[in-house]
Design a protein around this motif. Structure first.
Motif, PDB file in Angstrom:
ATOM      1  N   ASN A 171      14.972  -4.370 -15.127  1.00  0.00           N
ATOM      2  CA  ASN A 171      14.357  -5.482 -14.403  1.00  0.00           C
ATOM      3  C   ASN A 171      15.241  -6.050 -13.301  1.00  0.00           C
ATOM      4  N   TYR A 172      16.544  -5.837 -13.393  1.00  0.00           N
ATOM      5  CA  TYR A 172      17.443  -6.361 -12.370  1.00  0.00           C
ATOM      6  C   TYR A 172      17.587  -5.419 -11.185  1.00  0.00           C
ATOM      7  N   ARG A 173      17.192  -4.178 -11.343  1.00  0.00           N
ATOM      8  CA  ARG A 173      17.341  -3.194 -10.271  1.00  0.00           C
ATOM      9  C   ARG A 173      16.026  -2.648  -9.749  1.00  0.00           C
ATOM     10  N   CYS A 174      14.937  -3.027 -10.372  1.00  0.00           N
ATOM     11  CA  CYS A 174      13.642  -2.448 -10.021  1.00  0.00           C
ATOM     12  C   CYS A 174      12.634  -3.554  -9.752  1.00  0.00           C
ATOM     13  N   TRP A 175      12.044  -3.519  -8.585  1.00  0.00           N
ATOM     14  CA  TRP A 175      10.990  -4.464  -8.250  1.00  0.00           C
ATOM     15  C   TRP A 175       9.702  -3.813  -8.700  1.00  0.00           C
ATOM     16  N   HIS A 176       9.026  -4.396  -9.645  1.00  0.00           N
ATOM     17  CA  HIS A 176       7.872  -3.733 -10.227  1.00  0.00           C
ATOM     18  C   HIS A 176       6.714  -4.701 -10.395  1.00  0.00           C
ATOM     19  N   GLY A 177       5.568  -4.139 -10.581  1.00  0.00           N
ATOM     20  CA  GLY A 177       4.361  -4.915 -10.818  1.00  0.00           C
ATOM     21  C   GLY A 177       3.325  -3.979 -11.404  1.00  0.00           C
ATOM     22  N   ARG A 178       2.111  -4.446 -11.469  1.00  0.00           N
ATOM     23  CA  ARG A 178       1.046  -3.580 -11.948  1.00  0.00           C
ATOM     24  C   ARG A 178      -0.256  -4.006 -11.308  1.00  0.00           C
ATOM     25  N   ASP A 179      -1.131  -3.054 -11.161  1.00  0.00           N
ATOM     26  CA  ASP A 179      -2.468  -3.329 -10.646  1.00  0.00           C
ATOM     27  C   ASP A 179      -3.346  -3.792 -11.799  1.00  0.00           C
ATOM     28  N   GLY A 180      -4.436  -4.461 -11.476  1.00  0.00           N
ATOM     29  CA  GLY A 180      -5.377  -4.902 -12.490  1.00  0.00           C
ATOM     30  C   GLY A 180      -5.997  -3.719 -13.227  1.00  0.00           C
ATOM     31  N   HIS A 181      -6.484  -3.964 -14.418  1.00  0.00           N
ATOM     32  CA  HIS A 181      -7.084  -2.898 -15.210  1.00  0.00           C
ATOM     33  C   HIS A 181      -8.126  -3.499 -16.146  1.00  0.00           C
ATOM     34  N   THR A 182      -8.878  -2.639 -16.779  1.00  0.00           N
ATOM     35  CA  THR A 182      -9.820  -3.079 -17.805  1.00  0.00           C
ATOM     36  C   THR A 182      -9.414  -2.440 -19.120  1.00  0.00           C
ATOM     37  N   GLY A 183      -9.896  -2.982 -20.197  1.00  0.00           N
ATOM     38  CA  GLY A 183      -9.586  -2.418 -21.508  1.00  0.00           C
ATOM     39  C   GLY A 183      -8.403  -3.100 -22.163  1.00  0.00           C
ATOM     40  N   PRO A 214       0.806  -1.229   0.000  1.00  0.00           N
ATOM     41  CA  PRO A 214       0.000   0.000   0.000  1.00  0.00           C
ATOM     42  C   PRO A 214       0.839   1.279   0.000  1.00  0.00           C
ATOM     43  N   SER A 215       2.069   1.225   0.495  1.00  0.00           N
ATOM     44  CA  SER A 215       2.892   2.437   0.580  1.00  0.00           C
ATOM     45  C   SER A 215       3.799   2.625  -0.637  1.00  0.00           C
ATOM     46  N   LEU A 216       3.803   1.683  -1.562  1.00  0.00           N
ATOM     47  CA  LEU A 216       4.667   1.810  -2.730  1.00  0.00           C
ATOM     48  C   LEU A 216       4.124   2.848  -3.703  1.00  0.00           C
ATOM     49  N   PRO A 217       5.033   3.559  -4.400  1.00  0.00           N
ATOM     50  CA  PRO A 217       4.570   4.569  -5.356  1.00  0.00           C
ATOM     51  C   PRO A 217       3.825   3.941  -6.527  1.00  0.00           C
ATOM     52  N   ARG A 218       2.841   4.642  -7.022  1.00  0.00           N
ATOM     53  CA  ARG A 218       2.065   4.197  -8.180  1.00  0.00           C
ATOM     54  C   ARG A 218       2.112   5.300  -9.221  1.00  0.00           C
TER      55      ARG A 218
END
Length: 79
Positions: free
Chosen positions: A52-64, A35-39
């Motif tokens: 990708n080797y230096r950044c832990w990333h993901g994405r939230d669900g979306h539509t479209g 919840p505290s991670l930047p979006r």
């Protein structure tokens, strides 16, 4: 360290229980800080470039519709 919801111990690993416990601890830690991670929001035409080797990333669900194009570049330091 990469974390996915599909992380599992290897088939017939003798330390299966320990690995499951460690994965559960990692899940708890990750879900605790999410919840505290930047979006950020990408709009049409925006580009996101990351290492990708230096950044832990993901994405939230979306539509479209979603189009992803991946370009892999290696530097001399990548080995």
């Amino acid at each position: 360290m990469r974390r996915t919801d599909g992380a599992l111990p290897l088939h017939r690993d003798p330390d299966t229980e320990h690995i499951r416990n460690q994965l559960a601890r990692l899940d708890d830690a990750v879900h605790g800080i999410e919840p505290s991670l930047p979006r950020l929001r990408l709009d049409e035409g925006d580009i996101l470039v990351l290492d990708n080797y230096r950044c832990w990333h993901g994405r939230d669900g979306h539509t479209g519709e979603r189009t992803v194009r991946i370009l892999t570049a290696r530097s001399a330091e990548a080995g």
